[in-house]
Motif scaffolding. Structure first.
Motif, PDB file in Angstrom:
ATOM      1  N   GLY A 172       0.785  -1.223   0.000  1.00 23.61           N
ATOM      2  CA  GLY A 172       0.000   0.000   0.000  1.00 23.61           C
ATOM      3  C   GLY A 172       0.819   1.276   0.000  1.00 23.61           C
ATOM      4  N   THR A 173       2.119   1.179  -0.280  1.00 27.10           N
ATOM      5  CA  THR A 173       2.977   2.368  -0.293  1.00 27.10           C
ATOM      6  C   THR A 173       3.367   2.789  -1.705  1.00 27.10           C
ATOM      7  OG1 THR A 173       4.988   1.024  -0.029  1.00 27.10           O
ATOM      8  CG2 THR A 173       3.932   1.849   1.988  1.00 27.10           C
ATOM      9  N   TYR A 174       2.871   2.081  -2.706  1.00 27.17           N
ATOM     10  CA  TYR A 174       3.214   2.399  -4.095  1.00 27.17           C
ATOM     11  C   TYR A 174       2.690   3.786  -4.452  1.00 27.17           C
ATOM     12  CZ  TYR A 174       3.592   1.992  -9.160  1.00 27.17           C
ATOM     13  OH  TYR A 174       3.917   2.203 -10.476  1.00 27.17           O
ATOM     14  N   GLY A 175       3.518   4.543  -5.160  1.00 28.86           N
ATOM     15  CA  GLY A 175       3.105   5.873  -5.603  1.00 28.86           C
ATOM     16  C   GLY A 175       3.460   6.979  -4.636  1.00 28.86           C
ATOM     17  N   ARG A 176       4.132   6.640  -3.544  1.00 28.50           N
ATOM     18  CA  ARG A 176       4.617   7.627  -2.570  1.00 28.50           C
ATOM     19  C   ARG A 176       6.129   7.682  -2.645  1.00 28.50           C
ATOM     20  NH1 ARG A 176       1.663  10.884   0.000  1.00 28.50           N
ATOM     21  NH2 ARG A 176      -0.446  10.233   0.404  1.00 28.50           N
ATOM     22  N   CYS A 177       6.661   8.888  -2.640  1.00 27.52           N
ATOM     23  CA  CYS A 177       8.110   9.083  -2.672  1.00 27.52           C
ATOM     24  C   CYS A 177       8.714   8.518  -1.388  1.00 27.52           C
ATOM     25  CB  CYS A 177       8.429  10.574  -2.799  1.00 27.52           C
ATOM     26  SG  CYS A 177      10.195  10.940  -2.758  1.00 27.52           S
ATOM     27  N   GLU A 178       9.747   7.710  -1.517  1.00 23.46           N
ATOM     28  CA  GLU A 178      10.405   7.116  -0.361  1.00 23.46           C
ATOM     29  C   GLU A 178      11.240   8.125   0.415  1.00 23.46           C
ATOM     30  OE1 GLU A 178      12.584   3.569  -1.328  1.00 23.46           O
ATOM     31  OE2 GLU A 178      10.814   2.605  -2.178  1.00 23.46           O
ATOM     32  N   SER A 179      11.473   9.277  -0.166  1.00 26.92           N
ATOM     33  CA  SER A 179      12.276  10.299   0.509  1.00 26.92           C
ATOM     34  C   SER A 179      11.409  11.316   1.239  1.00 26.92           C
ATOM     35  CB  SER A 179      13.184  10.999  -0.501  1.00 26.92           C
ATOM     36  OG  SER A 179      14.001  11.942   0.136  1.00 26.92           O
ATOM     37  N   CYS A 180      10.492  11.958   0.522  1.00 25.22           N
ATOM     38  CA  CYS A 180       9.701  13.044   1.128  1.00 25.22           C
ATOM     39  C   CYS A 180       8.276  12.635   1.466  1.00 25.22           C
ATOM     40  CB  CYS A 180       9.698  14.275   0.219  1.00 25.22           C
ATOM     41  SG  CYS A 180       8.725  14.065  -1.289  1.00 25.22           S
ATOM     42  N   GLY A 181       7.819  11.489   0.966  1.00 19.88           N
ATOM     43  CA  GLY A 181       6.481  11.007   1.263  1.00 19.88           C
ATOM     44  C   GLY A 181       5.371  11.577   0.399  1.00 19.88           C
ATOM     45  N   SER A 182       5.714  12.471  -0.529  1.00 15.57           N
ATOM     46  CA  SER A 182       4.672  13.041  -1.388  1.00 15.57           C
ATOM     47  C   SER A 182       4.256  12.038  -2.465  1.00 15.57           C
ATOM     48  CB  SER A 182       5.161  14.342  -2.028  1.00 15.57           C
ATOM     49  OG  SER A 182       6.200  14.077  -2.944  1.00 15.57           O
ATOM     50  N   GLU A 183       3.094  12.314  -3.065  1.00 10.23           N
ATOM     51  CA  GLU A 183       2.600  11.461  -4.153  1.00 10.23           C
ATOM     52  C   GLU A 183       3.517  11.612  -5.367  1.00 10.23           C
ATOM     53  OE1 GLU A 183      -0.298   9.522  -4.587  1.00 10.23           O
ATOM     54  OE2 GLU A 183      -0.926   9.776  -2.503  1.00 10.23           O
ATOM     55  N   ILE A 184       3.867  10.502  -5.981  1.00 14.19           N
ATOM     56  CA  ILE A 184       4.593  10.531  -7.249  1.00 14.19           C
ATOM     57  C   ILE A 184       3.535  10.699  -8.333  1.00 14.19           C
ATOM     58  CG2 ILE A 184       6.048   9.224  -8.839  1.00 14.19           C
ATOM     59  CD1 ILE A 184       7.158   7.735  -6.350  1.00 14.19           C
ATOM     60  N   PRO A 185       3.679  11.680  -9.219  1.00 14.59           N
ATOM     61  CA  PRO A 185       2.661  11.888 -10.258  1.00 14.59           C
ATOM     62  C   PRO A 185       2.443  10.631 -11.105  1.00 14.59           C
ATOM     63  CG  PRO A 185       4.163  13.751 -10.176  1.00 14.59           C
ATOM     64  CD  PRO A 185       4.746  12.676  -9.289  1.00 14.59           C
ATOM     65  N   ARG A 214      10.724   5.112  -7.336  1.00 18.43           N
ATOM     66  CA  ARG A 214      10.658   5.146  -5.873  1.00 18.43           C
ATOM     67  C   ARG A 214      10.618   6.573  -5.338  1.00 18.43           C
ATOM     68  NH1 ARG A 214      15.925   2.283  -4.436  1.00 18.43           N
ATOM     69  NH2 ARG A 214      15.338   2.992  -2.372  1.00 18.43           N
ATOM     70  N   TYR A 215      10.985   7.533  -6.193  1.00 13.82           N
ATOM     71  CA  TYR A 215      11.109   8.917  -5.757  1.00 13.82           C
ATOM     72  C   TYR A 215      10.371   9.853  -6.715  1.00 13.82           C
ATOM     73  CZ  TYR A 215      15.002   6.846  -3.199  1.00 13.82           C
ATOM     74  OH  TYR A 215      15.773   6.049  -2.390  1.00 13.82           O
ATOM     75  N   CYS A 216       9.905  10.981  -6.186  1.00 11.11           N
ATOM     76  CA  CYS A 216       9.397  12.045  -7.045  1.00 11.11           C
ATOM     77  C   CYS A 216      10.593  12.654  -7.783  1.00 11.11           C
ATOM     78  CB  CYS A 216       8.661  13.101  -6.209  1.00 11.11           C
ATOM     79  SG  CYS A 216       9.679  13.974  -5.014  1.00 11.11           S
ATOM     80  N   VAL A 217      10.343  13.456  -8.800  1.00 12.45           N
ATOM     81  CA  VAL A 217      11.437  13.999  -9.616  1.00 12.45           C
ATOM     82  C   VAL A 217      12.423  14.835  -8.786  1.00 12.45           C
ATOM     83  CG1 VAL A 217      11.999  15.513 -11.557  1.00 12.45           C
ATOM     84  CG2 VAL A 217      10.155  13.854 -11.772  1.00 12.45           C
ATOM     85  N   PRO A 218      11.976  15.763  -7.928  1.00 14.76           N
ATOM     86  CA  PRO A 218      12.948  16.545  -7.160  1.00 14.76           C
ATOM     87  C   PRO A 218      13.832  15.669  -6.254  1.00 14.76           C
ATOM     88  CG  PRO A 218      10.809  17.611  -7.076  1.00 14.76           C
ATOM     89  CD  PRO A 218      10.604  16.266  -7.711  1.00 14.76           C
TER      90      PRO A 218
END
Length: 106
Positions: free
Chosen positions: A71-84, A95-99
């Motif tokens: 249930g953690t798919y789609g969340r950045c492993e670093s900041c916790g924000s949603e990955i688009p 595993r991470y958002c772009v920033p």
């Protein structure tokens, strides 16, 4: 998980499962080549690099499938924000958002 991601999860899971199978097949084939005297036409360094790429693809796909089941798919492993969703459609194992990905490389 956003509604958009929830609606796309089945397609993303199918993509990840196909990627896992593809990389597994590649690794099996490359492993067989590594045991042949002529390495299947590959020089040993190229063959090792191709095998490492296949292993990484297996690990990335398996990790994303595990995150889906947790249930953690789609969340950045670093900041916790949603990955688009657009990023996940391009790179389903992200595993991470772009920033945060840029910071990981930096």
């Amino acid at each position: 998980m956003t509604d958009t991601l929830r609606s796309r999860t089945a397609a993303l899971r199918d993509t990840l499962e196909r990627q896992f199978q593809t990389h597994t097949g590649q690794l099996i084939e490359l492993t067989a080549y590594s045991r042949e005297p002529n390495h299947g036409g590959h020089d040993p360094d190229t063959l090792r690099a191709l095998m490492e790429t296949a292993r990484q693809g297996i690990a990335d796909s398996a990790g994303a499938l595990r995150r889906m089941s947790e249930g953690t798919y789609g969340r950045c492993e670093s900041c916790g924000s949603e990955i688009p969703v657009a990023r996940l459609e391009i790179r389903p194992s992200a595993r991470y958002c772009v920033p945060c990905q840029a910071r990981q490389r930096g």
